[in-house]
Write a protein that holds these residues in place. Sequence first.
Motif, PDB file in Angstrom:
ATOM      1  N   THR A   5      -6.589  -8.585  11.947  1.00 19.29           N
ATOM      2  CA  THR A   5      -8.567  -8.432  12.050  1.00 19.29           C
ATOM      3  C   THR A   5      -8.649  -8.839  12.696  1.00 19.29           C
ATOM      4  N   ILE A  25      -9.504  -1.303   5.772  1.00 19.08           N
ATOM      5  CA  ILE A  25      -8.001  -0.929   6.369  1.00 19.08           C
ATOM      6  C   ILE A  25      -6.982  -0.678   5.279  1.00 19.08           C
ATOM      7  N   GLU A  71     -12.577  -9.943   8.809  1.00 16.01           N
ATOM      8  CA  GLU A  71     -11.635 -10.100   7.309  1.00 16.01           C
ATOM      9  C   GLU A  71     -12.363 -10.331   6.866  1.00 16.01           C
ATOM     10  N   LYS A  72     -11.980  -9.544   5.276  1.00 19.48           N
ATOM     11  CA  LYS A  72     -12.577  -9.910   3.444  1.00 19.48           C
ATOM     12  C   LYS A  72     -13.782 -10.756   3.792  1.00 19.48           C
ATOM     13  N   ASP A 110       0.634  -1.394   0.139  1.00 24.51           N
ATOM     14  CA  ASP A 110       0.147  -0.098  -0.070  1.00 24.51           C
ATOM     15  C   ASP A 110       0.957   1.086  -0.059  1.00 24.51           C
ATOM     16  N   GLY A 122      -9.918  -5.908   5.413  1.00 21.33           N
ATOM     17  CA  GLY A 122     -10.500  -5.878   6.440  1.00 21.33           C
ATOM     18  C   GLY A 122     -11.687  -4.836   6.182  1.00 21.33           C
TER      19      GLY A 122
HETATM   20  C1  G1P Z   1      -4.134  -7.036   4.747  1.00 23.18           C
HETATM   21  C2  G1P Z   1      -5.199  -7.721   5.609  1.00 23.18           C
HETATM   22  C3  G1P Z   1      -6.247  -6.327   5.077  1.00 23.18           C
HETATM   23  C4  G1P Z   1      -5.988  -5.070   4.800  1.00 23.18           C
HETATM   24  C5  G1P Z   1      -5.270  -5.284   3.349  1.00 23.18           C
HETATM   25  C6  G1P Z   1      -5.079  -3.894   3.219  1.00 23.18           C
HETATM   26  O1  G1P Z   1      -5.318  -8.188   3.412  1.00 23.18           O
HETATM   27  O2  G1P Z   1      -5.269  -8.542   5.775  1.00 23.18           O
HETATM   28  O3  G1P Z   1      -7.139  -6.766   6.642  1.00 23.18           O
HETATM   29  O4  G1P Z   1      -7.780  -4.642   4.114  1.00 23.18           O
HETATM   30  O5  G1P Z   1      -4.382  -5.566   3.798  1.00 23.18           O
HETATM   31  O6  G1P Z   1      -4.381  -4.266   1.926  1.00 23.18           O
HETATM   32  P1  G1P Z   1      -3.883  -8.652   2.445  1.00 23.18           P
HETATM   33  O7  G1P Z   1      -3.495  -7.832   1.413  1.00 23.18           O
HETATM   34  O8  G1P Z   1      -2.734  -9.390   2.506  1.00 23.18           O
HETATM   35  O9  G1P Z   1      -4.694  -9.977   1.383  1.00 23.18           O
END
Ligand code: G1P
Length: 291
Positions: free
Chosen positions: A232, A204, A191-192, A134, A172
């Motif tokens: 999460t 998030i 989560e998701k 991110d 999340g």
């Molecule tokens: C992770 C977190 C998720 C968040 C996201 C942000 O997910 O588990 O809660 O919203 O990062 O980028 P991932 O991108 O690793 O699947």
Amino acid sequence: MQLVRKAVFPVAGLGTRFLPATKAVPKEMFPVVDRPLIQYALEEARASGIEEFIFVTAPGKEAIEAHFRPDPELEHALAAQGKTEAHEAITAYLPDPHHVHFTLQTEALGLGHAIWCARELVGDEPFAILLPDDLVQSETPCLKQLLDVYEEKGGNVVGVMDVPREETRRYGILETGEDDGRLAEVRGLVEKPDPAQAPSTLSIIGRYVLQPEIFDLLAERRQGAGNEIQLTDAMARMIGGTPFHGLRFAGHRFDCGERLGFLEASVAYALARKDFGESARAMLEGYAKKG
Ligand code: G1P
């Protein structure tokens, strides 16, 4: 209030969405213009006042460690050739080696497990987490915005943004209480979730300020979405005991874990560059005209 001095960077992921490029090169080393993603994350943390940098890495991702290690031979060679700009480029971003720490996540058990792997390096103090996928372009560093909220409210703070409802299963998601349009009280976290079940569309993004109690919850190794130990879920269990807020930060977030998001970040950061933003714009306009 205890100051936030440490940041954790989980960088152990496999980067499957970017294969074959990630077969030999960690996705955190992909360059946006001329700096790898992980460098943007570290520079954001440093500009936010963080002093200790903790990387949770995995076997095969040694390039990340090498990037933050001084390279006296290369420095010497560049200095001898009078290449001052290049010399500056490989030294200016380097943190003090005593303030950079690496630990290994040897099993891919999820983000929650990766954070748990940093427990001894973090110790008993509040800390930040930055997910380098991110990338946030903003005037005030995104993490600094979260830390300002933390200093006012205490407890836990996460960076959030609204996403289209059909995308909730990638994030999340918050269930919100009081919400003034910038700061939302966190009442629940999932989560998701499927779009139909999502309690909101407030998601998030990868910036967190958390209390160290999270480590006790992660230690229970409960499995969540995708059979992974989810950060999460552990955060959800802290709601109620301590203030918990979601901040709609000011800035633009690019999802560099995804191909189009990565391309968009490259374009945006190139256009923002003083040295060749103009030429980048002219080039892109040329492509736009071709249709
Ligand atoms: C992770 C977190 C998720 C968040 C996201 C942000 O997910 O588990 O809660 O919203 O990062 O980028 P991932 O991108 O690793 O699947």
